[in-house]
Write an enzyme that holds these catalytic residues in place. Structure first.
Site, short mmCIF file in Angstrom:
data_model
loop_
_atom_site.label_atom_id
_atom_site.label_comp_id
_atom_site.label_asym_id
_atom_site.label_seq_id
_atom_site.Cartn_x
_atom_site.Cartn_y
_atom_site.Cartn_z
N ASN A 1 -0.90 5.37 5.31
CA ASN A 1 -1.48 4.37 6.19
C ASN A 1 -1.26 4.71 7.66
O ASN A 1 -0.40 5.52 8.00
CB ASN A 1 -0.81 3.01 5.93
N ASP B 1 0.83 -1.21 0.00
CA ASP B 1 0.00 0.00 0.00
C ASP B 1 0.86 1.26 0.00
O ASP B 1 0.57 2.24 -0.69
CB ASP B 1 -0.91 -0.01 1.23
N CYS C 1 -2.33 9.72 -0.63
CA CYS C 1 -3.51 9.61 -1.47
C CYS C 1 -3.26 10.40 -2.73
O CYS C 1 -2.98 11.59 -2.67
CB CYS C 1 -4.72 10.15 -0.72
N HIS D 1 -6.19 4.07 7.44
CA HIS D 1 -5.30 5.14 6.98
C HIS D 1 -5.34 6.26 8.02
O HIS D 1 -6.28 6.36 8.81
CB HIS D 1 -5.73 5.65 5.61
#
Ligand code: ZN
Length: 307
Positions: free
Chosen positions: A248, A14, A239, A208
């Site tokens: 995160n 991620d 993002c 997140h």
């Protein structure tokens, strides 16, 4: 609370997929090895998406092979569809998860599939996983809100979770993909989804820290009996739609909270903090987040975790 809590490190997937820089394979290996040595028991090492879409993830199969050699480590990967699931099984993962966007607009925008098409991918991936005896989870993505649609209906999340269970999902995570969740919402949605699919099937929160509520949301989940929490070292990521937004939930801060509360994470926080050096060296200029790394441990931290 001397309960066992699994901290699942998702930074190599991620975190790295959300930044432009491509981390060299050797640095990824060093990162994974060092976290495992600090006691981290599960790492999502990458995702099986086409390298043309995400060059950051091009070496995921090699990372799976590497990580499989580390004793006691649960090696998981993200798969976007059945094709990815087949590649993940071939690479030798212990487990895989497929993101299922609760916001249909988000799903269409991101993977060009509506809910019906995604349920077909889930069914096909579940079968591939079952045949290979690989654990198969469905991540209920954008479950707390969407950057395109705004509010996501809780009833829709429940309905789609049930449909995914019928399609073969073995387990679920509730994913705050967008950093929209608040603790009251976490409590409510965990209860609703568990009531529909069974408490044993919803074990994980993917959080997140976009608006600083990551730890508060984690605590709300723990109070509901959640036993696995996803996080990323240095809160790596962000993002793409919100420049400057943090990524995160920060693994270091999460482990501090859990260890101080007396939960059993198996993670040596002092050793974990050292692993950040690998990230700063390999990703120069990329912001790393976290309060504990900045402030250091409390003076009485050893006594707290010995209690
Ligand atoms: Zn995420």
């Amino acid at each position: 609370m001397s309960q066992k809590i699994l901290v699942s490190e998702v930074g190599p997937r991620d975190g790295l997929q959300s930044i432009k820089a491509v981390m060299p394979l050797e640095a990824k290996k060093a990162w994974i090895r060092a976290e495992a040595e600090a006691g981290v028991r599960e790492i999502e090492v990458g995702s099986f998406v086409p390298a043309s879409l995400l060059p950051q993830m091009a070496d995921t199969a090699e990372l799976v092979a590497f990580a499989r050699e580390i004793k006691g480590l649960n090696v998981v990967a993200l798969v976007p569809n059945a094709k990815g699931a087949a590649r993940a099984v071939e690479a030798g993962v212990h487990g895989m998860s497929i993101p299922f966007s609760m916001s249909e607009t988000h799903s269409i925008r991101n993977v060009r599939k509506d809910h019906l098409a995604m349920l077909a991918e889930i069914a096909a991936s579940a079968q591939i996983a079952r045949e290979a005896s690989v654990h198969f989870a469905v991540g209920l993505a954008t479950a707390f809100g969407c950057t395109i649609e705004g509010a996501v209906s809780e009833d829709a999340v429940v309905r789609l979770a049930v449909a995914a269970a019928e399609a073969g999902a073995m387990e679920f995570s509730l994913s705050d993909t967008t950093g929209y969740a608040d603790p009251a919402q976490v409590t409510r949605l965990v209860r609703k989804v568990r009531a529909a699919v069974g408490a044993d099937k919803l074990t994980t929160l993917h959080l997140h820290n976009t608006r600083g509520l990551g730890l508060a949301n984690a605590l709300a989940g723990l109070n509901e009996g959640i036993t696995t929490i996803d996080s990323s070292l240095g809160g790596l990521g962000g993002c793409p739609y919100a420049p400057g937004a943090s990524g995160n939930l920060v693994t270091e801060d999460l482990v501090l909270m859990l260890n101080a509360m007396g939960c059993d994470t198996g993670i040596d926080l002092e050793r974990l903090l050292e692993v950040r050096k690998i990230l700063s060296a390999a990703l120069s200029g990329e912001p790393l987040y976290g309060f504990t790394p900045e402030a250091g441990l409390m003076l009485d931290y050893p006594e707290r975790i010995a209690r």
